[in-house]
Design a protein around this motif. Structure first.
Motif, PDB file in Angstrom:
ATOM      1  N   LYS A   1       0.817  -1.213   0.000  1.00  0.00           N
ATOM      2  CA  LYS A   1       0.000   0.000   0.000  1.00  0.00           C
ATOM      3  C   LYS A   1       0.852   1.266   0.000  1.00  0.00           C
ATOM      4  CE  LYS A   1      -3.705  -2.512   0.381  1.00  0.00           C
ATOM      5  NZ  LYS A   1      -4.582  -2.710  -0.808  1.00  0.00           N
ATOM      6  N   LYS A   2       2.119   1.131   0.374  1.00  0.00           N
ATOM      7  CA  LYS A   2       3.010   2.284   0.429  1.00  0.00           C
ATOM      8  C   LYS A   2       4.411   1.849   0.014  1.00  0.00           C
ATOM      9  CE  LYS A   2       4.956   5.721   3.640  1.00  0.00           C
ATOM     10  NZ  LYS A   2       4.895   6.283   5.010  1.00  0.00           N
ATOM     11  N   LEU A   3       5.076   2.715  -0.766  1.00  0.00           N
ATOM     12  CA  LEU A   3       6.433   2.454  -1.221  1.00  0.00           C
ATOM     13  C   LEU A   3       7.323   3.627  -0.834  1.00  0.00           C
ATOM     14  CD1 LEU A   3       5.606   1.298  -4.870  1.00  0.00           C
ATOM     15  CD2 LEU A   3       5.716  -0.122  -2.811  1.00  0.00           C
ATOM     16  N   ILE A   4       8.502   3.308  -0.318  1.00  0.00           N
ATOM     17  CA  ILE A   4       9.497   4.340  -0.051  1.00  0.00           C
ATOM     18  C   ILE A   4      10.650   4.122  -1.016  1.00  0.00           C
ATOM     19  CG2 ILE A   4      11.040   5.370   1.648  1.00  0.00           C
ATOM     20  CD1 ILE A   4       9.180   4.336   3.837  1.00  0.00           C
ATOM     21  N   ALA A   5      10.771   5.011  -1.970  1.00  0.00           N
ATOM     22  CA  ALA A   5      11.847   4.924  -2.954  1.00  0.00           C
ATOM     23  C   ALA A   5      13.159   5.343  -2.315  1.00  0.00           C
ATOM     24  CB  ALA A   5      11.531   5.808  -4.159  1.00  0.00           C
ATOM     25  N   THR A   6      14.222   4.590  -2.599  1.00  0.00           N
ATOM     26  CA  THR A   6      15.524   4.866  -1.980  1.00  0.00           C
ATOM     27  C   THR A   6      16.620   4.855  -3.047  1.00  0.00           C
ATOM     28  OG1 THR A   6      15.665   2.497  -1.460  1.00  0.00           O
ATOM     29  CG2 THR A   6      14.922   3.969   0.303  1.00  0.00           C
ATOM     30  N   PRO A   7      16.705   5.896  -3.875  1.00  0.00           N
ATOM     31  CA  PRO A   7      17.752   5.939  -4.899  1.00  0.00           C
ATOM     32  C   PRO A   7      19.145   5.953  -4.278  1.00  0.00           C
ATOM     33  CG  PRO A   7      16.252   7.825  -5.061  1.00  0.00           C
ATOM     34  CD  PRO A   7      15.867   7.073  -3.855  1.00  0.00           C
TER      35      PRO A   7
ATOM     36  N   ALA B   1      13.284   8.529   0.142  1.00  0.00           N
ATOM     37  CA  ALA B   1      14.425   8.716   1.033  1.00  0.00           C
ATOM     38  C   ALA B   1      15.655   8.457   0.166  1.00  0.00           C
ATOM     39  CB  ALA B   1      14.329   7.767   2.226  1.00  0.00           C
ATOM     40  N   ALA B   2      16.646   7.749   0.681  1.00  0.00           N
ATOM     41  CA  ALA B   2      17.828   7.446  -0.122  1.00  0.00           C
ATOM     42  C   ALA B   2      18.528   6.223   0.451  1.00  0.00           C
ATOM     43  CB  ALA B   2      18.782   8.631  -0.164  1.00  0.00           C
ATOM     44  N   GLU B   3      19.343   5.595  -0.393  1.00  0.00           N
ATOM     45  CA  GLU B   3      20.248   4.523   0.040  1.00  0.00           C
ATOM     46  C   GLU B   3      21.663   5.076  -0.099  1.00  0.00           C
ATOM     47  OE1 GLU B   3      21.333  -0.179  -0.879  1.00  0.00           O
ATOM     48  OE2 GLU B   3      20.282   1.011  -2.384  1.00  0.00           O
ATOM     49  N   TYR B   4      22.276   5.379   1.035  1.00  0.00           N
ATOM     50  CA  TYR B   4      23.600   5.995   1.046  1.00  0.00           C
ATOM     51  C   TYR B   4      24.688   4.935   1.006  1.00  0.00           C
ATOM     52  CZ  TYR B   4      21.352  10.392   2.264  1.00  0.00           C
ATOM     53  OH  TYR B   4      20.575  11.520   2.241  1.00  0.00           O
TER      54      TYR B   4
END
Length: 245
Positions: free
Chosen positions: A54-60, A97-100
Motif C-alpha cells: 500500500k506504500k512504497l518508499i523509494a531509496t535511490p 528517502a535514499a540509500e547511502y
C-alpha cells in the motif's frame, strides 16, 4: 524442499499486505540503476500493488563516484512519478528517502545534517561488496549521536562478514538490519540465501525490502512468498516496516 513447496503452491497463500510498506526500492525514473523511464516505474509499481503493498518508499542510490543524487534530484524524480500516477489513476502512497553508500562523503553528509531519512529518522545505508569498512562502528555511532537510526541494507549480501558473530557486532553498535526479501528465493545465489536464512533464524531481521530495480526483481519477490523463512518472518518476527506507514 523449496522446489516441492513451490510445486504444491502455484499461488501464494499470503501476500505483503500484512506489512504494507516496502522501504527499499529503485522506482524513481532515470536517476540511478533502477527504473530508466516513467513507464518502467509505473510497471514496477503495479507489480507492487498486485503483491499487496500500500506504500512504497523509494531509496535511490547516493554514491560519490556514480550516483551523485541530492534531495533536489530525488524530489524532482518523485514529483515526476507522482504526476504520472495521477494521470493513470493509480492510487498508492509513495515517499522518497535514499540509500547511502558508505564512502568518503557519507560522514560529511551526516555532519551537515541533510540526510534523506524515512519515517522521520531512519537512514538506509549500504557497504562495499568487496571490502569491510573499518569505520563502520564510528559511522553508526555518529548517526546515533545525531538522533538518527541507521539501517544496514541487505547485510546478507556482504560475503566478508562471514560468521553470525560479525553480524551481532554490527547490531551491538546500534544498527538495524534490512533483509532483501528476494535473497530468500535464491535470486542472488545459494550462499546469500543461506546467510539470509541464518539471519532470520537468529531473529536479526528488523525490516524487509524488495530492493526492486526491474521486473525480474518483481518476479523473485513473488517467489519469495513461497519460502518458509518469509513465512517465519511474517508470523514470528516483529518486522518494523509497519512503523513506516
Amino acid at each position: 524442499m523449496l522446489g516441492l513447496f513451490k510445486k504444491k503452491n502455484k499461488t501464494p497463500r499470503f501476500d505483503f499486505s500484512n506489512i504494507g510498506v516496502d522501504m527499499h526500492s529503485h522506482i524513481l525514473p532515470g536517476i540511478d540503476d533502477g527504473a530508466p523511464t516513467l513507464r518502467e516505474s509505473i510497471m514496477m509499481i503495479k507489480r507492487f500493488q498486485e503483491l499487496g503493498f500500500k506504500k512504497l518508499i523509494a531509496t535511490p542510490h547516493i554514491m560519490a563516484d556514480y550516483y551523485r543524487n541530492t534531495p533536489e534530484t530525488i524530489n524532482k524524480a518523485l514529483d515526476e512519478l507522482l504526476e504520472g500516477l495521477v494521470k493513470q489513476n493509480i492510487d498508492i502512497q509513495i515517499e522518497a528517502a535514499a540509500e547511502y553508500y558508505l564512502d568518503e562523503t557519507f560522514e560529511n553528509k551526516i555532519n551537515k545534517g541533510n540526510l534523506m531519512a524515512m519515517g522521520g529518522n531512519y537512514v538506509l545505508f549500504e557497504l562495499s561488496y568487496i571490502n569491510y569498512p573499518n569505520n563502520i562502528k564510528e559511522i553508526i555511532q555518529r548517526l546515533n549521536d545525531k538522533g538518527l537510526k541507521p539501517i544496514l541494507a541487505h547485510p546478507e549480501r556482504y560475503p566478508y562478514l562471514g560468521s553470525i558473530e560479525n553480524y551481532y557486532k554490527i547490531k551491538d553498535y546500534g544498527c538495524y538490519f534490512q533483509l532483501n526479501t528476494i535473497s530468500l528465493s535464491g535470486y542472488y545465489g545459494k550462499q546469500v540465501q543461506k546467510t539470509a536464512e541464518e539471519l532470520v533464524d537468529n531473529l536479526m531481521v528488523d525490516f524487509i525490502g524488495s530492493d526492486m530495480h526491474h521486473l525480474k526483481h518483481a518476479d523473485a519477490l513473488k517467489q519469495s512468498l513461497f519460502t518458509p523463512h518469509l513465512k517465519t518472518l511474517f508470523e514470528e518476527t516483529a518486522l518494523q516496516n509497519i512503523m513506516l506507514k
